[in-house]
Design an enzyme around this catalytic site. Sequence first.
Site, PDB file in Angstrom:
ATOM      1  CG  ASP A 288      -2.056   0.940   1.124  1.00  0.00           C
ATOM      2  OD1 ASP A 288      -2.107   1.707   0.144  1.00  0.00           O
ATOM      3  OD2 ASP A 288      -2.922   0.931   2.020  1.00  0.00           O
ATOM      4  CB  ILE A 289       3.398   2.412  -2.207  1.00  0.00           C
ATOM      5  CG1 ILE A 289       2.958   2.069  -3.630  1.00  0.00           C
ATOM      6  CG2 ILE A 289       4.153   1.236  -1.576  1.00  0.00           C
ATOM      7  CD1 ILE A 289       4.106   1.831  -4.599  1.00  0.00           C
ATOM      8  CE  LYS A 290      -4.271   4.708   0.095  1.00  0.00           C
ATOM      9  NZ  LYS A 290      -3.767   3.674   1.022  1.00  0.00           N
ATOM     10  NE  ARG A 291       6.086   5.886  -2.925  1.00  0.00           N
ATOM     11  CZ  ARG A 291       6.035   5.705  -1.612  1.00  0.00           C
ATOM     12  NH1 ARG A 291       4.925   5.979  -0.967  1.00  0.00           N
ATOM     13  NH2 ARG A 291       7.081   5.285  -0.937  1.00  0.00           N
TER      14      ARG A 291
END
Length: 308
Positions: A103-106
């Site tokens: 879960d990095i939401k870049r």
Amino acid sequence: MIDKLIERIKELNNPTVVGLDPREEFIPEFIKKEAYKKYGKTLKGLANAYYKFNCMIIDEIYDLVPAVKPQISMYEELGPDGIDCFIKTIKYAKEKNLIVISDIKRGDIASTAKSYSRGHIGRVRVGGNEHKVFDADFVTINGYMGYDAISPYIENCKELDKGMFVLVKTSNPNSGDIQDLKTEDGRYVYEHMGELVSKWGEDLIGKYGFSKIGAVVGATYKEQGKIIREQNPNTFFLVPGYGAQGATAEDLKGCFNEDGLGALINSSRGIIAAYKKDEYKDRYSETEFHKAAREAVIRMRQDLLRVI
């Protein structure tokens, strides 16, 4: 990769992903005491406590759930020691046959996105040699900058059989400030994003009819979830918001297809910190926190299957 995820969901009869989002207050005292004795009350000490905590959770739930989802911010704030813990957690989870969603939401321009993608789901070249770094199976991505910020991830999804979930309708209270704005054609912004995600993933559809490029759709907005599902039948959903954020199993029903597939439901602190809840305190000591987590997973599975 999307087929592998679906097959594990079917095998375990459980569309649950456990969020590995440790915080110091979630870690039992006996784990912190051991880590702090060895490394002091330092970032390294807390990172080691996180890793021990994660491993004990994984050992207790790997036979029940298809996937885990570590949220990178909890690790990044601890600096290099936290990142090391993040990498080791992913490796340990994969050794237990768990699918890992980072879960990095870049969300950044193409040249920067290429580096993010190489590090998290691709390969990094050094002097002609290729190296895996984080080596997740899926990542979460913010696609609101458009296709050029997404395309590097799509390339790795194609070449290395990885996957990603793009933010469409998020679970946070103020998501509607932008995502619920109406456009000239009368549709909402989140509907346009859902359409784009379907378009980006139309060449990556697996044997179960779902694409490797999925959508993040918050459980806290059930009506919007139904709309996105109806409009995008080939898009697999990653659904946050169940439990601690207030969404119920009934709120999630519209995220699934009629065959009961199409969504993976996340719970983080509701599982990993279950031992702190009143309903578990009387039956599980702090040293049995992982057993409380296992029961929480079983209860969640039963709750979801009740409505799917």
